[in-house]
Design an enzyme around this catalytic site. Structure first.
Site, PDB file in Angstrom:
ATOM      1  CD  GLN A  12      -2.909  -0.822   2.433  1.00  0.00           C
ATOM      2  OE1 GLN A  12      -3.870  -0.066   2.314  1.00  0.00           O
ATOM      3  NE2 GLN A  12      -2.642  -1.452   3.570  1.00  0.00           N
ATOM      4  CG  ASP A  37      15.844 -12.898   0.683  1.00  0.00           C
ATOM      5  OD1 ASP A  37      15.090 -12.559   1.614  1.00  0.00           O
ATOM      6  OD2 ASP A  37      16.391 -14.013   0.623  1.00  0.00           O
ATOM      7  CB  ALA A  61       6.585  -4.118   7.543  1.00  0.00           C
ATOM      8  CB  THR A  63       1.853  -6.162   7.836  1.00  0.00           C
ATOM      9  OG1 THR A  63       1.482  -6.724   6.566  1.00  0.00           O
ATOM     10  CG2 THR A  63       2.866  -5.041   7.626  1.00  0.00           C
ATOM     11  CG  ASP A 103      -0.937   1.324  16.025  1.00  0.00           C
ATOM     12  OD1 ASP A 103      -0.527   0.997  14.895  1.00  0.00           O
ATOM     13  OD2 ASP A 103      -1.957   0.838  16.538  1.00  0.00           O
ATOM     14  CE1 TYR A 126       3.871  -5.464  11.935  1.00  0.00           C
ATOM     15  CE2 TYR A 126       2.414  -4.437  13.536  1.00  0.00           C
ATOM     16  CZ  TYR A 126       3.108  -4.376  12.354  1.00  0.00           C
ATOM     17  OH  TYR A 126       3.069  -3.238  11.586  1.00  0.00           O
ATOM     18  CE  LYS A 130       7.201  -2.025  11.600  1.00  0.00           C
ATOM     19  NZ  LYS A 130       7.799  -1.823  10.242  1.00  0.00           N
ATOM     20  CD1 TRP A 151      -5.126   0.933  13.486  1.00  0.00           C
ATOM     21  CD2 TRP A 151      -7.226   1.704  13.358  1.00  0.00           C
ATOM     22  NE1 TRP A 151      -5.736   0.676  14.692  1.00  0.00           N
ATOM     23  CE2 TRP A 151      -7.028   1.127  14.643  1.00  0.00           C
ATOM     24  CE3 TRP A 151      -8.461   2.257  13.051  1.00  0.00           C
ATOM     25  CZ2 TRP A 151      -8.035   1.094  15.612  1.00  0.00           C
ATOM     26  CZ3 TRP A 151      -9.461   2.224  14.022  1.00  0.00           C
ATOM     27  CH2 TRP A 151      -9.247   1.646  15.278  1.00  0.00           C
TER      28      TRP A 151
END
Length: 294
Positions: A12, A37, A61, A63, A103, A126, A130, A151
């Site tokens: 995205q 990679d 990432a 996700t 977040d 996750y 991060k 989000w």
């Protein structure tokens, strides 16, 4: 030409960074999994050293939040070890690294909105991975920007808006969690903010830090779903009933934070970026997905 290296080209954020209206003299070179990679640290360092990049924006990432609970090795490789390799390479090249974070590094106990210097305490693999990436970048590359968001949605890929529209077309009633609070974020708006930050950092070697970007305002997942269908109705889209449920009513492998709103104060102060309301951004995404309003 000042060229910024972008990872996660087909995600995205990567899609919106490629679509962003860059000013004259600036552009991006975007790579995805078929090009790089992220578990290969030598390949990361070779790519960064291959050209005189103006900056690197690491938007790639792992996700899959629930899957990460069992897939720790991959989550940590992509979300922590790859940023560490980028940090080392960017430090060697003396270029800024913009690392996109989440977040989910917070535990969700602060209902008032998280500041950039609040204590971190991730609740799931996750978020922990991060946070590991944040620490690697912060300690490994003096010229860094860590940008936390939440989000993320867009007309592309897999996200909450597209899922709701699909389910809303199939069902008359949906149940959605109504006690987790946060701010939806347009990937296009996030891309614009990252572009501003990356270009500023390329020109100012003294600039470094952690910032938050989301769209303005807050809602719950159920409130977000209702807003999606309200916007879709302008196009004759689906309008199912959305019934709110509690987090306990929808058990998943990974614990989610109850409160994820991020403060924009330092972003506004340092970059004069004023995020627009999430509802306005939502309407733009719905318009692109469904065409001209009916």
């Amino acid at each position: 030409m000042n060229t910024i290296l972008v990872t996660g080209a087909n995600g995205q954020l990567g899609t919106e960074l490629r679509r962003h209206a860059w000013p004259d003299g600036w552009g991006v070179h975007a790579v995805d999994i078929e090009d790089l990679d992220l578990s290969d640290t030598a390949a990361i360092q070779a790519l960064v050293a291959s050209r005189p990049w103006a900056a690197v924006v690491n938007g790639a990432a792992y996700t899959a939040v629930d899957k990460a609970e069992d897939d720790l090795v991959t989550a940590w490789a992509v979300n922590a070890l790859a940023p560490a390799a980028f940090a080392k390479a960017c430090r060697a090249a003396d270029i800024p690294l913009v690392q996109v974070s989440t977040d989910y590094v917070f535990d969700g106990t602060n209902a008032g909105g998280w500041a950039t210097d609040d204590a971190v305490r991730p609740l799931n693999v996750y978020g922990a991975s991060k946070l590991g990436g944040e620490l690697a970048v912060r300690t490994g590359c003096p010229r860094h920007a860590i940008v936390r968001t939440s989000w993320v949605v867009s007309p592309h890929g897999h996200n909450f808006i597209r899922t709701m529209l699909r389910l809303g077309a199939e069902r008359e009633r949906l149940t959605v969690v109504d006690d987790q609070y946060g701010a939806p974020t347009s990937a296009a708006d996030l891309a614009a903010a990252l572009a501003t930050i990356a270009m500023r950092m390329a020109d100012d070697a003294t600039l470094a830090g952690t910032w938050h970007f989301t769209n303005a305002g807050e809602t719950t997942w159920a409130g977000f779903a209702r807003a999606i269908f309200a916007s879709a109705q302008r196009h004759g889209g689906p309008s199912p009933e959305v019934a709110g449920i509690t987090t306990a009513d929808y058990p998943v492998p990974a614990t989610r934070p109850a409160h994820s709103r991020l403060s924009h104060d330092t972003l506004v102060r340092d970059f004069c970026i004023q995020p627009r309301d999430w509802r306005v951004a939502l309407d733009d995404i719905i318009d692109e997905l469904l065409g001209a309003p009916a």
